[in-house]
Write a protein that holds these residues in place. Sequence first.
Motif, PDB file in Angstrom:
ATOM      1  N   ARG A  67       0.830  -1.212   0.000  1.00  0.00           N
ATOM      2  CA  ARG A  67       0.000   0.000   0.000  1.00  0.00           C
ATOM      3  C   ARG A  67       0.861   1.256   0.000  1.00  0.00           C
ATOM      4  NH1 ARG A  67      -5.267   1.022   3.720  1.00  0.00           N
ATOM      5  NH2 ARG A  67      -6.746   0.191   2.223  1.00  0.00           N
ATOM      6  N   ARG A 101      -3.860   8.074   2.008  1.00  0.00           N
ATOM      7  CA  ARG A 101      -4.117   6.807   2.669  1.00  0.00           C
ATOM      8  C   ARG A 101      -5.624   6.541   2.792  1.00  0.00           C
ATOM      9  NH1 ARG A 101      -1.007   3.939   7.388  1.00  0.00           N
ATOM     10  NH2 ARG A 101      -2.687   2.530   7.913  1.00  0.00           N
ATOM     11  N   GLY A 102      -6.361   7.590   3.143  1.00  0.00           N
ATOM     12  CA  GLY A 102      -7.812   7.459   3.224  1.00  0.00           C
ATOM     13  C   GLY A 102      -8.424   7.155   1.862  1.00  0.00           C
ATOM     14  N   ALA A 147      -7.909   3.545   1.027  1.00  0.00           N
ATOM     15  CA  ALA A 147      -8.856   2.669   1.724  1.00  0.00           C
ATOM     16  C   ALA A 147     -10.241   2.749   1.062  1.00  0.00           C
ATOM     17  CB  ALA A 147      -8.959   3.053   3.201  1.00  0.00           C
ATOM     18  N   MET A 148     -10.625   3.961   0.664  1.00  0.00           N
ATOM     19  CA  MET A 148     -11.909   4.138  -0.026  1.00  0.00           C
ATOM     20  C   MET A 148     -11.899   3.360  -1.337  1.00  0.00           C
ATOM     21  SD  MET A 148     -13.944   7.608  -1.110  1.00  0.00           S
ATOM     22  CE  MET A 148     -12.588   8.301  -2.045  1.00  0.00           C
ATOM     23  N   GLU A 168     -12.350  -0.327  -0.741  1.00  0.00           N
ATOM     24  CA  GLU A 168     -13.739  -0.600  -0.351  1.00  0.00           C
ATOM     25  C   GLU A 168     -14.670  -0.511  -1.561  1.00  0.00           C
ATOM     26  OE1 GLU A 168     -14.842  -1.404   2.667  1.00  0.00           O
ATOM     27  OE2 GLU A 168     -17.009  -1.191   2.404  1.00  0.00           O
ATOM     28  N   LEU A 169     -14.496   0.540  -2.381  1.00  0.00           N
ATOM     29  CA  LEU A 169     -15.349   0.725  -3.555  1.00  0.00           C
ATOM     30  C   LEU A 169     -15.241  -0.475  -4.500  1.00  0.00           C
ATOM     31  CD1 LEU A 169     -14.703   4.507  -4.420  1.00  0.00           C
ATOM     32  CD2 LEU A 169     -16.843   3.511  -3.570  1.00  0.00           C
TER      33      LEU A 169
END
Lengths: 199, 199
Positions: free
Chosen positions: B128, B156-157, B160-161, B164-165
């Motif tokens: 990542r 970083r956020g 993560a989004m 998830e998407l």
Amino acid sequence: MTTTPRTRLSPEQRREQLLDLGVRLLAHRSLDELSIDLLAEEAGISRGLLYHYFGSKQAFHEAVVRHAADDLIAQTTPPTGGEPMERLLTSVTAYVDYVIDNHEGYVSLVKAAAGGNESLRAIYEDARSALNGRIFREDTAGQILTDTPLARLVVRGWSAMTEELVLAWIDDPADISRDDLISIVVASLPAVVEAIPAG
Amino acid sequence: MTTTPRTRLSPEQRREQLLDLGVRLLAHRSLDELSIDLLAEEAGISRGLLYHYFGSKQAFHEAVVRHAADDLIAQTTPPTGGEPMERLLTSVTAYVDYVIDNHEGYVSLVKAAAGGNESLRAIYEDARSALNGRIFREDTAGQILTDTPLARLVVRGWSAMTEELVLAWIDDPADISRDDLISIVVASLPAVVEAIPAG
């Protein structure tokens, strides 16, 4: 013969009281550290009685986590009036503070849910749906965001981003203030909604 | 006495070949399903020899996951030239296709990393960081985004989004096209960067 009136809790009230205690203990502990023994000690009652109330350690953990999720949902309830962005700010601020105050327990729940504990995952997903669903709920100010599969997906992504931002910030604040963190989370919701391609 | 020249793999090359096979097997399987027995069968060699190469099941899984992460990083390398948003589009498209093509293995890695397998978590975090770090790398077009703790946190956020998407979309595409998914992921990076409060 006189009897002094005394408060006698119903089994349901007693169970609630034990769950409140479990949630408080979970704030600064992982789920693995939250044992029936610990709760028995803290509540001053026997392990046997706790098994009577909860059945098993897994069932006890599920009940505590569900109770904690209900608390999170209650504490982050946005005000019913006001501008949508103000209401979002209030709700996000409460969420950030909740995760700060209950960090150990929160992280261990995310870990358990992500790592394959299916019943804890279901509770976690239900709570997330409840939190995300608010974005779509009609209120006095009217619906904030049109409810489409694409909008649902984006809000879900924003929610995952929010969790990552808050947890990463707690691990390493790197001079970033809580206010800046909250600003980013709040401002990024309309920002990603804008990123939705026009149908 | 004549000898026919024949290709003889070095132990290192043989190990690489076994890892390639492991990564291919992992694409449509979880880590739990990727056993030494299965690899031995597919490679047509003995379990003993595999233990010789990898030492243990955990070490074998780590080696396969590290190899898979290297593949992901290689396959999502953005072109060196072109506009930043075009390069981001190319890279995100490759990422989405990678997750689609290697769904089972990818999900099981996320699960293992999130669930508390520390060495797999370290490999996942390294990958990542490598992916996210590109956003900050100087290139022919100059630095895309100023490297600050706040910008690092936001990327970083976003990352993560993105995960998830893509995973939520694969689970339930709900009539959303792959192109719309990719558009949202790409457009949301500058959108959340804009959400960073001015220093």
